[in-house]
Each structure stands twice: as C-alpha cells, then as structure tokens.
Design a protein around this motif. Structure first.
Motif, PDB file in Angstrom:
ATOM      1  N   GLU A   1      10.503  56.692  57.776  1.00 43.61           N
ATOM      2  CA  GLU A   1      11.557  55.954  57.079  1.00 43.61           C
ATOM      3  C   GLU A   1      11.665  56.184  55.575  1.00 43.61           C
ATOM      4  O   GLU A   1      12.695  55.858  54.990  1.00 43.61           O
ATOM      5  CB  GLU A   1      11.368  54.449  57.317  1.00 43.61           C
ATOM      6  N   PHE A   2      10.638  56.728  54.925  1.00 41.17           N
ATOM      7  CA  PHE A   2      10.664  56.764  53.466  1.00 41.17           C
ATOM      8  C   PHE A   2      11.905  57.486  52.939  1.00 41.17           C
ATOM      9  O   PHE A   2      12.642  56.951  52.100  1.00 41.17           O
ATOM     10  CB  PHE A   2       9.401  57.425  52.905  1.00 41.17           C
ATOM     11  N   HIS A   3      12.161  58.712  53.410  1.00 41.59           N
ATOM     12  CA  HIS A   3      13.311  59.460  52.871  1.00 41.59           C
ATOM     13  C   HIS A   3      14.635  58.801  53.244  1.00 41.59           C
ATOM     14  O   HIS A   3      15.623  58.918  52.505  1.00 41.59           O
ATOM     15  CB  HIS A   3      13.269  60.910  53.363  1.00 41.59           C
ATOM     16  N   LEU A   4      14.657  58.059  54.356  1.00 44.11           N
ATOM     17  CA  LEU A   4      15.885  57.353  54.743  1.00 44.11           C
ATOM     18  C   LEU A   4      16.126  56.147  53.838  1.00 44.11           C
ATOM     19  O   LEU A   4      17.279  55.817  53.527  1.00 44.11           O
ATOM     20  CB  LEU A   4      15.788  56.907  56.198  1.00 44.11           C
ATOM     21  N   VAL A   5      15.052  55.495  53.405  1.00 43.03           N
ATOM     22  CA  VAL A   5      15.195  54.371  52.475  1.00 43.03           C
ATOM     23  C   VAL A   5      15.667  54.889  51.118  1.00 43.03           C
ATOM     24  O   VAL A   5      16.500  54.256  50.447  1.00 43.03           O
ATOM     25  CB  VAL A   5      13.868  53.590  52.346  1.00 43.03           C
ATOM     26  N   VAL A   6      15.166  56.051  50.698  1.00 46.38           N
ATOM     27  CA  VAL A   6      15.640  56.662  49.455  1.00 46.38           C
ATOM     28  C   VAL A   6      17.149  56.894  49.536  1.00 46.38           C
ATOM     29  O   VAL A   6      17.905  56.533  48.629  1.00 46.38           O
ATOM     30  CB  VAL A   6      14.903  57.992  49.187  1.00 46.38           C
ATOM     31  N   ARG A   7      17.582  57.485  50.638  1.00 44.33           N
ATOM     32  CA  ARG A   7      19.015  57.739  50.826  1.00 44.33           C
ATOM     33  C   ARG A   7      19.808  56.435  50.836  1.00 44.33           C
ATOM     34  O   ARG A   7      20.908  56.357  50.271  1.00 44.33           O
ATOM     35  CB  ARG A   7      19.232  58.500  52.137  1.00 44.33           C
ATOM     36  N   PHE A   8      19.262  55.411  51.473  1.00 49.93           N
ATOM     37  CA  PHE A   8      19.924  54.106  51.546  1.00 49.93           C
ATOM     38  C   PHE A   8      20.179  53.554  50.143  1.00 49.93           C
ATOM     39  O   PHE A   8      21.279  53.075  49.835  1.00 49.93           O
ATOM     40  CB  PHE A   8      19.035  53.157  52.341  1.00 49.93           C
ATOM     41  N   VAL A   9      19.179  53.609  49.262  1.00 52.39           N
ATOM     42  CA  VAL A   9      19.335  53.079  47.902  1.00 52.39           C
ATOM     43  C   VAL A   9      20.302  53.940  47.097  1.00 52.39           C
ATOM     44  O   VAL A   9      21.066  53.436  46.272  1.00 52.39           O
ATOM     45  CB  VAL A   9      17.962  52.962  47.204  1.00 52.39           C
ATOM     46  N   MET A  10      20.296  55.248  47.359  1.00 54.83           N
ATOM     47  CA  MET A  10      21.236  56.118  46.658  1.00 54.83           C
ATOM     48  C   MET A  10      22.677  55.763  47.002  1.00 54.83           C
ATOM     49  O   MET A  10      23.580  55.926  46.183  1.00 54.83           O
ATOM     50  CB  MET A  10      20.938  57.581  46.999  1.00 54.83           C
ATOM     51  N   ARG A  11      22.891  55.267  48.215  1.00 59.65           N
ATOM     52  CA  ARG A  11      24.237  54.844  48.589  1.00 59.65           C
ATOM     53  C   ARG A  11      24.693  53.634  47.793  1.00 59.65           C
ATOM     54  O   ARG A  11      25.886  53.327  47.744  1.00 59.65           O
ATOM     55  CB  ARG A  11      24.279  54.525  50.091  1.00 59.65           C
ATOM     56  N   ASP A  12      23.753  52.950  47.167  1.00 60.77           N
ATOM     57  CA  ASP A  12      24.113  51.814  46.307  1.00 60.77           C
ATOM     58  C   ASP A  12      24.358  52.269  44.875  1.00 60.77           C
ATOM     59  O   ASP A  12      24.570  51.454  43.995  1.00 60.77           O
ATOM     60  CB  ASP A  12      22.996  50.765  46.344  1.00 60.77           C
ATOM     61  N   GLY A  13      24.289  53.582  44.634  1.00 60.77           N
ATOM     62  CA  GLY A  13      24.595  54.117  43.318  1.00 60.77           C
ATOM     63  C   GLY A  13      23.395  54.574  42.517  1.00 60.77           C
ATOM     64  O   GLY A  13      23.544  55.002  41.378  1.00 60.77           O
ATOM     65  N   ALA A  14      22.191  54.502  43.072  1.00 63.25           N
ATOM     66  CA  ALA A  14      21.000  54.915  42.344  1.00 63.25           C
ATOM     67  C   ALA A  14      20.894  56.429  42.289  1.00 63.25           C
ATOM     68  O   ALA A  14      21.340  57.132  43.198  1.00 63.25           O
ATOM     69  CB  ALA A  14      19.747  54.345  43.013  1.00 63.25           C
ATOM     70  N   GLY A  15      20.305  56.931  41.207  1.00 62.64           N
ATOM     71  CA  GLY A  15      19.941  58.336  41.144  1.00 62.64           C
ATOM     72  C   GLY A  15      18.718  58.595  42.009  1.00 62.64           C
ATOM     73  O   GLY A  15      18.046  57.667  42.463  1.00 62.64           O
ATOM     74  N   LEU A  16      18.424  59.863  42.241  1.00 64.74           N
ATOM     75  CA  LEU A  16      17.337  60.229  43.146  1.00 64.74           C
ATOM     76  C   LEU A  16      16.009  59.619  42.716  1.00 64.74           C
ATOM     77  O   LEU A  16      15.296  59.012  43.528  1.00 64.74           O
ATOM     78  CB  LEU A  16      17.221  61.756  43.222  1.00 64.74           C
ATOM     79  N   HIS A  17      15.645  59.769  41.447  1.00 61.77           N
ATOM     80  CA  HIS A  17      14.329  59.285  41.001  1.00 61.77           C
ATOM     81  C   HIS A  17      14.245  57.763  41.058  1.00 61.77           C
ATOM     82  O   HIS A  17      13.210  57.206  41.436  1.00 61.77           O
ATOM     83  CB  HIS A  17      14.032  59.799  39.587  1.00 61.77           C
ATOM     84  N   ASP A  18      15.310  57.089  40.679  1.00 59.18           N
ATOM     85  CA  ASP A  18      15.313  55.628  40.785  1.00 59.18           C
ATOM     86  C   ASP A  18      15.197  55.189  42.240  1.00 59.18           C
ATOM     87  O   ASP A  18      14.499  54.228  42.565  1.00 59.18           O
ATOM     88  CB  ASP A  18      16.602  55.052  40.185  1.00 59.18           C
TER      89      ASP A  18
END
Length: 209
Positions: free
Chosen positions: A42-59
């Motif tokens: 799930e880790f990379h999917l959670v990263v993608r999920f937060v990016m859909r809220d407008g976050a940059g990759l590192h954030d």
C-alpha cells in the motif's frame, strides 16, 4: 490453507491463554508480519492518493511515511488488528497530515507508479498533470470522496471516514465527475465512417492484406 490465510487467522486470534507468553509473542509476530505485508502493498498507493489531493511527490511520501509510522505504533501497542478498514484508515491519516500542514505545491508531472503499457511517456505526463490540476478545482470533500473511490474504497467506508451519509458521498462523486468532465480534455475520437458512409472499422488491417 495458504501462508496468507495462516497469517490472517493468526492475526485474528486472541492471545493463547494456555500458552501464556508464547501465545502473545506469536500473535504479535503475526500482527507485525501482517502490517509489513500491508506496507509493501500500500505505501506507493498511499503516496499516489495524497498526490491526488494536490501534494508534490516528496510531500506525499512524507505524509505516507507519517501514516505508516502511526500504523506501526498501533502494531506495537497490539491494536493494529482492531482497525477494521486499514486501507481507508491509513489514507485518512496521511490525508489529515497533508491538510494539517496545508502543503501546497505546483501540480506534479508524474504519479509515482510505473505506467502501464500503452500511451507514451509524454502523453502520460500530460494526463497526470491535467488530472491533478482538475482535482484541485474540487472542494476538499469531493476531492477526498473521489480519491477514495479511485482506490476502490467502498462507499459505506468512505461515508464513515468522512462522517457523512452514503447519499452525501454519491452527491460528492456526482459533483466531482461533472467538474472533471468539464475540465479534462476528451479522448480523441476515431471516425466511425468515411464521408461516403463506408465503414472504417478495421480498414487499416484490410488494407494491409
């Protein structure tokens, strides 16, 4: 029974009263392994999920890491198995962390996931940028509901985590889709027929015969 089923059965069982400390140790070991498997999946999917809220990759990576640290603490406290919807829970924790610190960045160019065979890199980059930019047009609740849906989280679970009714979730999704349809470019259409009415379906294939 598969190894995964063995782990799940062990995770769901309570401490072995007869075995004393050995039973507790086995339960904790199973819980830790369950969490580590969950992390890998799930880790990379959670990263993608937060990016859909407008976050940059590192954030987004930072938010995902924060959420999984919180999850690991529940493992250490013996409470991980009490979380009935871990996929929704971990995303909620990551999203809350992102919004708490109001992390605003320029929309990202590429999602943290190897593209599936199909469109070229340039086209995928454009699609990702367009999607993230369009998602920024939605209000928070609509954006969150859509992000959960894109990750296959069931509507009742979304409603519980947003603390709204299921009907409200459907209304948010309808609003989100309407906005995205308006602002995302439509895929190019292939002509169904030539001007004289000749069907073009399979034309290239027939031409090469």
């Amino acid at each position: 029974m598969s190894d995964g089923q063995d782990r799940e059965a062990a995770r769901r069982r309570g401490p072995d009263r007869a075995g004393g400390g050995a039973g507790v140790d086995a339960r904790m070991a199973a819980m830790r392994q369950d969490f580590l498997d969950f992390f890998d999946a799930e880790f990379h999917l959670v990263v993608r999920f937060v990016m859909r809220d407008g976050a940059g990759l590192h954030d987004a990576q930072d938010c995902a890491q924060h959420a999984f640290v919180q999850g690991w603490r529940t493992v250490q406290n013996g409470r991980w198995e009490q979380i009935t919807q871990p996929r929704a829970w971990i995303r909620t924790v990551a999203l809350r962390h992102h919004r708490t610190f109001d992390r605003r960045q320029v929309p990202v160019l590429q999602l943290p996931e190897a593209p599936a065979p199909g469109p070229g890199h340039a086209e995928i980059t454009g699609q990702a940028r367009d999607l993230v930019a369009a998602l920024r047009l939605l209000d928070q609740d609509a954006r969150t509901a859509l992000a959960f849906t894109l990750d296959d989280i069931p509507t009742p679970v979304i409603a519980a985590h947003l603390d709204v009714s299921e009907q409200r979730v459907w209304d948010l999704l309808k609003k989100a889709r309407r906005t995205l349809k308006k602002h995302l470019p439509a895929p190019p259409e292939r002509p169904a027929a030539l001007a004289d009415g000749t069907d073009t379906t399979g034309y290239e294939g027939r031409q090469g015969r």
